[in-house]
Design a protein around this motif. Structure first.
Motif, PDB file in Angstrom:
ATOM      1  N   LYS A 117      39.116  33.534  51.351  1.00 56.97           N
ATOM      2  CA  LYS A 117      37.949  33.653  50.456  1.00 56.97           C
ATOM      3  C   LYS A 117      37.457  35.096  50.397  1.00 56.97           C
ATOM      4  O   LYS A 117      37.283  35.664  49.323  1.00 56.97           O
ATOM      5  CB  LYS A 117      36.837  32.722  50.949  1.00 56.97           C
ATOM      6  N   GLN A 118      37.256  35.699  51.552  1.00 58.27           N
ATOM      7  CA  GLN A 118      36.714  37.061  51.575  1.00 58.27           C
ATOM      8  C   GLN A 118      37.734  38.088  51.087  1.00 58.27           C
ATOM      9  O   GLN A 118      37.377  39.038  50.392  1.00 58.27           O
ATOM     10  CB  GLN A 118      36.215  37.396  52.975  1.00 58.27           C
ATOM     11  N   SER A 120      40.122  37.572  48.899  1.00 53.52           N
ATOM     12  CA  SER A 120      40.247  37.407  47.447  1.00 53.52           C
ATOM     13  C   SER A 120      39.124  38.097  46.694  1.00 53.52           C
ATOM     14  O   SER A 120      39.298  38.514  45.546  1.00 53.52           O
ATOM     15  CB  SER A 120      40.259  35.927  47.073  1.00 53.52           C
ATOM     16  N   ASP A 121      37.973  38.212  47.335  1.00 46.55           N
ATOM     17  CA  ASP A 121      36.821  38.850  46.693  1.00 46.55           C
ATOM     18  C   ASP A 121      36.920  40.378  46.681  1.00 46.55           C
ATOM     19  O   ASP A 121      36.144  41.036  45.985  1.00 46.55           O
ATOM     20  CB  ASP A 121      35.520  38.431  47.388  1.00 46.55           C
ATOM     21  N   LYS A 123      38.457  44.150  45.934  1.00 45.45           N
ATOM     22  CA  LYS A 123      39.149  44.795  44.815  1.00 45.45           C
ATOM     23  C   LYS A 123      40.617  44.970  45.184  1.00 45.45           C
ATOM     24  O   LYS A 123      40.976  45.002  46.367  1.00 45.45           O
ATOM     25  CB  LYS A 123      38.509  46.143  44.516  1.00 45.45           C
ATOM     26  N   GLN A 127      42.491  45.374  48.918  1.00 43.89           N
ATOM     27  CA  GLN A 127      43.485  44.446  49.446  1.00 43.89           C
ATOM     28  C   GLN A 127      44.759  45.197  49.849  1.00 43.89           C
ATOM     29  O   GLN A 127      45.298  44.976  50.933  1.00 43.89           O
ATOM     30  CB  GLN A 127      43.832  43.377  48.407  1.00 43.89           C
TER      31      GLN A 127
END
Length: 169
Positions: A117-118, A120-121, A123, A127
């Motif tokens: 979740k975190q 994927s959030d 930019k 990542q």
């Protein structure tokens, strides 16, 4: 910041990661009797279509031998079943049993889902930077064995496919 302080900060961060994953593993074992690798194996099998051991090994990034060991353990505990293919008797198809589905229903989300979740959030550039840094740390620690990262590999794929609701019967 001195080099020694940076090293200490890096090691502290790694210890926090290890503590979080260890704590999650213990919780998972208490609640379901599964290891994280066994849970991921079952998550990949979750769904309508049967899958082969080779498919599971590829998705988890583990060897065929490790896949076989996981498969035998899960079959012995009644979580999964295997059957021979109808067209090709050499092919072994795997699927979850009712017991396996029930265990998946109660399995805690854990650090994998939280990380997904975190992560994927973030930019794209963040990542990519994190992946590069984690791969570099893994290289520094000599973790070039393919099974070493089985629990963390393909987290995005798994977390996106599986959602647990412990309140669900």
């Amino acid at each position: 910041m001195l080099l020694e302080d940076r090293t200490k900060s890096a090691l502290t961060a790694m210890r926090k990661i290890l503590r979080a994953t260890e704590s999650n593993s213990k919780q998972l074992m208490r609640e379901t009797g599964l290891t994280p690798s066994q849970l991921i194996f079952m998550q990949i099998l979750d769904g309508e279509q049967e899958k082969t051991a080779g498919h599971i090994a590829s998705r988890m990034g583990i060897t065929q031998a490790t896949t076989t060991a996981l498969l035998q353990k899960l079959e012995t505990t009644g979580m999964i079943q295997r059957r021979r293919g109808e067209k090709d008797r050499r092919q072994v198809l795997l699927s979850l049993t009712d017991k396996g589905r029930k265990v998946l229903d109660i399995a805690p989300d854990g650090v994998h889902a939280q990380f997904h979740k975190q992560f994927s959030d973030l930019k794209d550039w963040e990542q990519i930077m994190l992946i590069a840094a984690l791969e570099r740390v893994a290289d520094m620690l000599g973790s070039d064995h393919p099974d070493a990262a089985a629990v963390i590999d393909h987290v995005a794929e798994l977390a996106g496919e599986v959602s647990f609701d412990p309140e669900q019967p």
